[in-house]
Design an enzyme around this catalytic site. Structure first.
Site, PDB file in Angstrom:
ATOM      1  N   SER A  85       0.787  -1.239   0.000  1.00  0.00           N
ATOM      2  CA  SER A  85       0.000   0.000   0.000  1.00  0.00           C
ATOM      3  C   SER A  85       0.822   1.294   0.000  1.00  0.00           C
ATOM      4  CB  SER A  85      -0.963   0.012   1.192  1.00  0.00           C
ATOM      5  OG  SER A  85      -1.963  -0.936   0.984  1.00  0.00           O
ATOM      6  N   CYS A 103       7.200  -2.411   5.928  1.00  0.00           N
ATOM      7  CA  CYS A 103       7.712  -3.180   7.074  1.00  0.00           C
ATOM      8  C   CYS A 103       8.998  -2.596   7.628  1.00  0.00           C
ATOM      9  CB  CYS A 103       8.023  -4.610   6.629  1.00  0.00           C
ATOM     10  SG  CYS A 103       6.673  -5.367   5.747  1.00  0.00           S
ATOM     11  N   GLY A 131       4.477  -0.065   8.967  1.00  0.00           N
ATOM     12  CA  GLY A 131       4.218  -0.665  10.271  1.00  0.00           C
ATOM     13  C   GLY A 131       5.545  -1.001  10.939  1.00  0.00           C
ATOM     14  N   ASN A 284       8.219  -7.628  11.455  1.00  0.00           N
ATOM     15  CA  ASN A 284       7.295  -6.512  11.212  1.00  0.00           C
ATOM     16  C   ASN A 284       5.927  -6.865  11.827  1.00  0.00           C
ATOM     17  OD1 ASN A 284       6.638  -8.592   9.371  1.00  0.00           O
ATOM     18  ND2 ASN A 284       5.523  -7.105   8.157  1.00  0.00           N
ATOM     19  N   PRO A 285       4.922  -5.970  11.743  1.00  0.00           N
ATOM     20  CA  PRO A 285       3.649  -6.206  12.445  1.00  0.00           C
ATOM     21  C   PRO A 285       2.895  -7.492  12.093  1.00  0.00           C
ATOM     22  CG  PRO A 285       3.807  -3.916  11.855  1.00  0.00           C
ATOM     23  CD  PRO A 285       4.983  -4.592  11.227  1.00  0.00           C
ATOM     24  N   CYS A 286       2.876  -7.865  10.839  1.00  0.00           N
ATOM     25  CA  CYS A 286       2.079  -9.078  10.529  1.00  0.00           C
ATOM     26  C   CYS A 286       2.930 -10.343  10.516  1.00  0.00           C
ATOM     27  CB  CYS A 286       1.342  -8.881   9.216  1.00  0.00           C
ATOM     28  SG  CYS A 286       0.222  -7.464   9.296  1.00  0.00           S
ATOM     29  N   GLU A 288       5.509 -11.490   8.659  1.00  0.00           N
ATOM     30  CA  GLU A 288       6.101 -12.166   7.497  1.00  0.00           C
ATOM     31  C   GLU A 288       7.564 -11.799   7.266  1.00  0.00           C
ATOM     32  OE1 GLU A 288       3.756  -9.941   7.440  1.00  0.00           O
ATOM     33  OE2 GLU A 288       3.885  -8.569   5.752  1.00  0.00           O
ATOM     34  N   PRO A 436       0.364 -10.669   3.897  1.00  0.00           N
ATOM     35  CA  PRO A 436      -1.090 -10.846   4.051  1.00  0.00           C
ATOM     36  C   PRO A 436      -1.902 -10.297   2.875  1.00  0.00           C
ATOM     37  CG  PRO A 436      -0.185  -9.352   5.762  1.00  0.00           C
ATOM     38  CD  PRO A 436       0.974  -9.845   4.960  1.00  0.00           C
ATOM     39  N   THR A 437      -1.429  -9.236   2.251  1.00  0.00           N
ATOM     40  CA  THR A 437      -2.122  -8.565   1.129  1.00  0.00           C
ATOM     41  C   THR A 437      -3.563  -8.184   1.462  1.00  0.00           C
ATOM     42  OG1 THR A 437      -2.951 -10.539  -0.070  1.00  0.00           O
ATOM     43  CG2 THR A 437      -0.683  -9.881  -0.531  1.00  0.00           C
ATOM     44  N   ILE A 440      -4.250  -4.926  -0.804  1.00  0.00           N
ATOM     45  CA  ILE A 440      -3.987  -5.019  -2.247  1.00  0.00           C
ATOM     46  C   ILE A 440      -4.709  -6.199  -2.897  1.00  0.00           C
ATOM     47  CG2 ILE A 440      -1.820  -3.697  -2.257  1.00  0.00           C
ATOM     48  CD1 ILE A 440      -0.344  -6.411  -2.524  1.00  0.00           C
TER      49      ILE A 440
HETATM   50  N1  UDP Z   1       0.653  -2.789   7.630  1.00  0.00           N
HETATM   51  C1  UDP Z   1       0.502  -1.687   8.458  1.00  0.00           C
HETATM   52  N2  UDP Z   1      -0.762  -1.272   8.806  1.00  0.00           N
HETATM   53  C2  UDP Z   1      -1.878  -1.913   8.383  1.00  0.00           C
HETATM   54  C3  UDP Z   1      -1.734  -3.038   7.536  1.00  0.00           C
HETATM   55  C4  UDP Z   1      -0.454  -3.438   7.169  1.00  0.00           C
HETATM   56  O1  UDP Z   1       1.491  -1.106   8.878  1.00  0.00           O
HETATM   57  O2  UDP Z   1      -3.005  -1.499   8.749  1.00  0.00           O
HETATM   58  C5  UDP Z   1       2.017  -3.260   7.253  1.00  0.00           C
HETATM   59  C6  UDP Z   1       2.499  -4.394   8.135  1.00  0.00           C
HETATM   60  O3  UDP Z   1       3.902  -4.347   8.275  1.00  0.00           O
HETATM   61  C7  UDP Z   1       2.122  -5.618   7.333  1.00  0.00           C
HETATM   62  C8  UDP Z   1       2.422  -5.128   5.930  1.00  0.00           C
HETATM   63  O4  UDP Z   1       1.998  -3.769   5.956  1.00  0.00           O
HETATM   64  O5  UDP Z   1       2.877  -6.721   7.699  1.00  0.00           O
HETATM   65  C9  UDP Z   1       1.738  -5.858   4.834  1.00  0.00           C
HETATM   66  O6  UDP Z   1       0.343  -5.958   5.078  1.00  0.00           O
HETATM   67  P1  UDP Z   1      -0.639  -6.205   3.858  1.00  0.00           P
HETATM   68  O7  UDP Z   1       0.000  -7.157   2.905  1.00  0.00           O
HETATM   69  O8  UDP Z   1      -1.977  -6.571   4.402  1.00  0.00           O
HETATM   70  O9  UDP Z   1      -0.676  -4.742   3.205  1.00  0.00           O
HETATM   71  P2  UDP Z   1      -1.343  -4.141   1.868  1.00  0.00           P
HETATM   72  O10 UDP Z   1      -0.205  -3.836   0.949  1.00  0.00           O
HETATM   73  O11 UDP Z   1      -2.335  -5.108   1.302  1.00  0.00           O
HETATM   74  O12 UDP Z   1      -1.996  -2.864   2.364  1.00  0.00           O
END
Ligand code: UDP
Length: 589
Positions: A85, A103, A131, A284-286, A288, A436-437, A440
Site C-alpha cells: 500500500s 515493514c 508498520g 514486522n507487524p504481521c 512475514e 497478508p495482502t 492489495i
Molecule cells: N501494515 C501496516 N498497517 C496496516 C496493515 C499493514 O502497517 O493497517 C504493514 C504491516 O507491516 C504488514 C504489511 O503492511 O505486515 C503488509 O500488510 P498487507 O500485505 O496486508 O498490506 P497491503 O499492501 O495489502 O496494504
C-alpha cells in the site's frame, strides 16, 4: 472447471465495485478539500513513472526508461502484480512522503533515550504508511534496579503502553492506525506479564504480540522440563520455570484473543544469509518479515490466479509458467528500484536498506488459483502443487536477482554474507515472502496471500466502519453453469457459517473445491503454511483461522506442529474471540 472470464480478457479484468471503493477511499490522490483528482489509470501511470525513473541511476537511456515504465504500467494495470500500500499511495504523488515500504523494525536498548527515539521513529513511519516491529527483550525486567534514579524499573510491558498510546493518535494517511509488533524473548523474566498483556492491560490496542520462542524452549515444552529466565541487564538466570506452564499460558491467551503468536527466533537466524549484519530479534507487524534493527522491506505480490491459461484442446486451466517467470523478473526489478527511490524517515534506515537490499516478493490469489484448478484447499493434491510452485517460483525469483547483480552489482552487505561464502552473486539479501495482502488483494479482486477464502459469503470491516460485502464469484458462476444455482442458495450458505459443506443443494465434488477457512482443520492450515514456507526466504503471513468452538488443545496442537514443520512462526484466530473483527461471516446487511 472453466472460469466465467474468457482468458483473452484475463490481462485486464474490470475492477469490481469493492476494488473501486477501496481505491477511491484510500489510494487515489485527493486535493486539499478531499476531492479525488486522479483516475485509476493515472494511479498506475504515476507509480510506474516514479519507480521507472530510478533506471537512470543505472545509466539507462531515455528510451530504455520509457520502455520499462510502460512494462511496469501494464503489470500494475493488469493487477498481475501490486506493490504494498505505501507504494501505491505515495509514489509520484505531489507532496507525499517518498516512503514506499510497509515493514520496519526499530531496535530498542535498555535506556530512556532509546525508548524515546523508538516512539519518534514509530510515529514518523506510521505517518508514511509503514508498520513497525520492536523487540522489548533488552529491557530490564519490572522491579529491577535503576541506578541513576535509585528506583525500580517498570518493565517492557509499561514501555509497550507508551508506544501504543503514541500510535493511537497517528492515523496513517488519515485512514488507518499504525500497526505494531511487540516481541519478547521467552527467557525474559516478565514473559508471563507480556503473554497476558492484551487481556489484562486493555489499553494495548495497536500491537500484535509474539513470543520469541527458541528451539531449546520448544524442546523443553515437549519434554516437560524447566528452563531459565534471564535478566537481560545482568545476563544472569534469575529462576527456573516450567516450560509447559509458560506454553499453557501462551496457548490459553491465544485461544482467548488471538495473541500472542510465536516467532521461532532460532529458525529466523539460521535462515538469515546476513549474520554479518547482526542478530534478528523481531519481525514486522504481521510477522512475514523478520528484520534487523533499522532495516525495512517493501513488499509486492503476484496474483497467481491471473497466471493461468487454458490447456490447449481442453476445457481446463493450467499454470502459465512462462508468464509467471516474466512477471517475477519484472517485479524483482520494480522492487529493486524502490530501494533506491525510497527516502525513509530516518537516515539509519536509508543506510541499512541500501546495505541489505531486501525485497519481499510474495503471492496472492492462491485460494482462487486452486478453485480455478479444481483442487480443494488443504488437500494432498493441492499441497503437492504448492510445493512444486513454491520451489519453482523461488528459483525464478533468485535467478532474477542474480541477473540484476550482473548489471547492477551485488548488495553491499554481501561481503561477509553466506551468499559470498557460497560464491553466489545476488542483488538482494532476501527476495521472497508471503504477505497478508489485506488491502492489495481487494484491489486485485483476488484472494488474500496464501489464505483460503474466508467464506463463500462474508463481509469485511474497512474504512471507518464501512462494510464491504463479498460473494465468491467463482462459486456463483460454477453453480449457474452447472445448473444448481437458486435464489436462496446464498442465504443457506450464510446460515451454514459461510460454507457449502453438507448442503444437499451443492454436489459433493463442488463442496470440496469450494473449501473455505472454517472447513479446514488447524493441521491443514499449518500444512499449507509449511508448504509456502518453502518458497519464502523470510516467514509466511498466515492466520490459522479456527471456528469459534475450537479448543485450547487445537491451538496447542497448531503451535507445536508449526515448529515441527519448520514454520517461521504462527498466529491463530478463533472466530468471534474479539468484540470486533475484520473478516466476518454472513451477509453485510
Ligand atoms: N501494515 C501496516 N498497517 C496496516 C496493515 C499493514 O502497517 O493497517 C504493514 C504491516 O507491516 C504488514 C504489511 O503492511 O505486515 C503488509 O500488510 P498487507 O500485505 O496486508 O498490506 P497491503 O499492501 O495489502 O496494504
Amino acid at each position: 472447471l472453466t472460469d466465467p472470464i474468457p482468458p483473452s480478457t484475463m490481462e485486464y479484468i474490470p475492477l469490481s465495485d469493492n476494488a473501486l471503493t477501496v481505491l477511491r477511499e484510500r489510494y487515489l490522490a485527493k486535493d486539499d478539500q478531499g476531492n479525488i483528482v486522479e483516475t485509476v489509470d493515472q494511479l498506475w501511470a504515476r507509480v510506474a513513472r516514479e519507480i521507472a525513473v530510478v533506471e537512470t541511476l543505472y545509466e539507462a537511456t531515455h528510451e530504455e526508461v520509457a520502455s520499462i515504465e510502460e512494462q511496469f504500467r501494464r503489470m500494475l494495470a493488469s493487477r498481475t502484480f501490486l506493490p504494498n500500500s505505501p507504494t501505491l499511495m505515495n509514489a509520484g504523488r505531489p507532496g507525499a512522503h517518498k516512503q514506499y515500504s510497509a515493514c520496519f523494525v526499530i531496535p530498542i536498548e535498555d535506556d530512556m533515550q532509546s525508548i524515546g527515539d523508538a516512539v519518534t521513529a514509530a510515529l514518523l513511519i506510521h505517518k508514511s504508511g509503514g508498520g513497525t516491529g520492536f523487540s522489548f527483550s533488552n529491557l530490564r525486567p519490572k522491579g529491577d534496579r535503576v541506578r541513576s534514579s535509585g528506583g525500580v524499573a517498570s518493565g517492557p510491558v509499561s514501555f509497550m503502553k507508551i508506544i501504543d498510546g503514541a500510535t493511537e493518535q497517528v492515523r496513517q494517511g488519515g485512514t488507518r492506525r499504525g500497526a505494531n509488533m511487540g516481541i519478547l524473548h521467552v527467557q525474559h523474566p516478565d514473559i508471563l506479564d507480556f503473554v497476558r498483556c492484551k487481556t489484562h492491560d486493555g489499553q494495548i490496542r495497536n500491537f500484535n504480540i509474539s513470543v520469541a520462542a527458541t528451539d531449546e524452549f520448544m524442546t523443553a515444552v515437549k519434554e516437560d522440563r524447566l528452563y531459565a529466565l534471564i535478566n537481560p541487564r545482568t545476563m544472569q538466570p534469575i529462576k527456573h520455570i516450567s516450560a509447559r506452564l509458560v506454553f499453557d499460558r501462551i496457548v490459553e491467551e491465544a485461544w482467548k484473543t488471538g495473541d500472542p503468536g510465536l516467532f521461532f527466533i532460532d529458525r529466523a537466524n539460521r535462515a538469515c544469509p546476513i549474520p554479518n549484519m547482526g542478530e534478528i530479534v523481531s519481525t514486522n507487524p504481521c510477522g512475514e518479515i523478520p528484520l534487523h534493527g533499522f532495516d525495512a522491506c517493501t513488499l509486492g505480490s503476484i496474483d497467481l490466479a491471473k497466471h493461468l491459461r487454458i490447456l490447449p484442446g481442453h476445457d481446463q486451466y493450467e499454470l502459465d509458467w512462462e508468464r509467471l517467470d516474466q512477471t517475477i523478473r519484472l517485479a524483482v526489478r520494480f522492487l529493486d528500484n524502490i530501494i533506491d527511490a525510497n527516502d525513509h524517515p530516518l537516515p539509519q534506515i536509508n543506510a541499512m536498506t541500501r546495505q541489505t537490499r531486501r525485497i519481499g516478493l510474495g503471492i496472492m490469489g492462491y485460494a482462487r488459483l486452486l478453485m480455478m484448478l479444481g483442487l480443494p484447499y488443504g488437500s494432498e493434491e493441492a499441497i503437492r502443487l504448492t510445493e512444486r510452485l513454491a520451489h519453482q517460483m523461488k528459483a525464478m525469483a533468485w535467478r532474477a536477482s542474480e541477473q540484476l547483480a550482473h548489471t547492477r552489482g551485488v548488495y553491499p552487505a554481501w561481503k561477509g554474507s553466506k551468499h559470498e561464502q557460497e560464491g553466489r552473486k545476488v542483488r538482494h539479501s532476501y527476495v521472497t515472502t508471503v504477505a497478508p495482502t489485506g488491502s492489495i488483494s481487494m484491489i486485485a479482486d483476488t484472494s488474500a496471500g496464501c489464505e483460503p477464502e474466508f467464506a463463500l459469503v462474508w463481509f469485511k470491516h474497512v474504512l471507518e466502519g464501512r462494510k464491504l460485502p463479498y460473494l465468491c464469484d467463482l462459486f456463483e458462476a460454477t453453480a449457474r453453469r452447472e445448473g444448481w444455482w437458486h435464489d436462496v442458495l446464498i442465504d443457506k450458505i450464510a446460515a451454514n457459517h459461510g460454507s457449502c459443506r453438507g448442503l444437499k443443494d451443492v454436489p459433493a465434488h463442488w463442496q470440496q473445491v469450494f473449501t473455505v477457512a472454517h472447513d479446514l482443520t488447524s493441521e491443514q492450515h499449518v500444512q499449507v503454511q509449511a508448504a509456502w514456507q518453502q518458497f519464502s526466504d523470510t516467514a509466511v503471513s498466515k492466520t490459522i483461522n479456527l471456528p469459534s468452538m475450537a479448543t485450547v488443545e487445537d491451538v496447542r496442537h497448531a503451535y507445536v506442529l508449526a515448529w515441527e514443520l519448520d514454520c517461521s512462526g504462527i498466529t491463530v484466530y478463533r472466530d468471534g474471540s474479539r468484540a470486533s473483527q475484520v473478516l466476518n461471516l454472513g451477509k453485510a446487511d
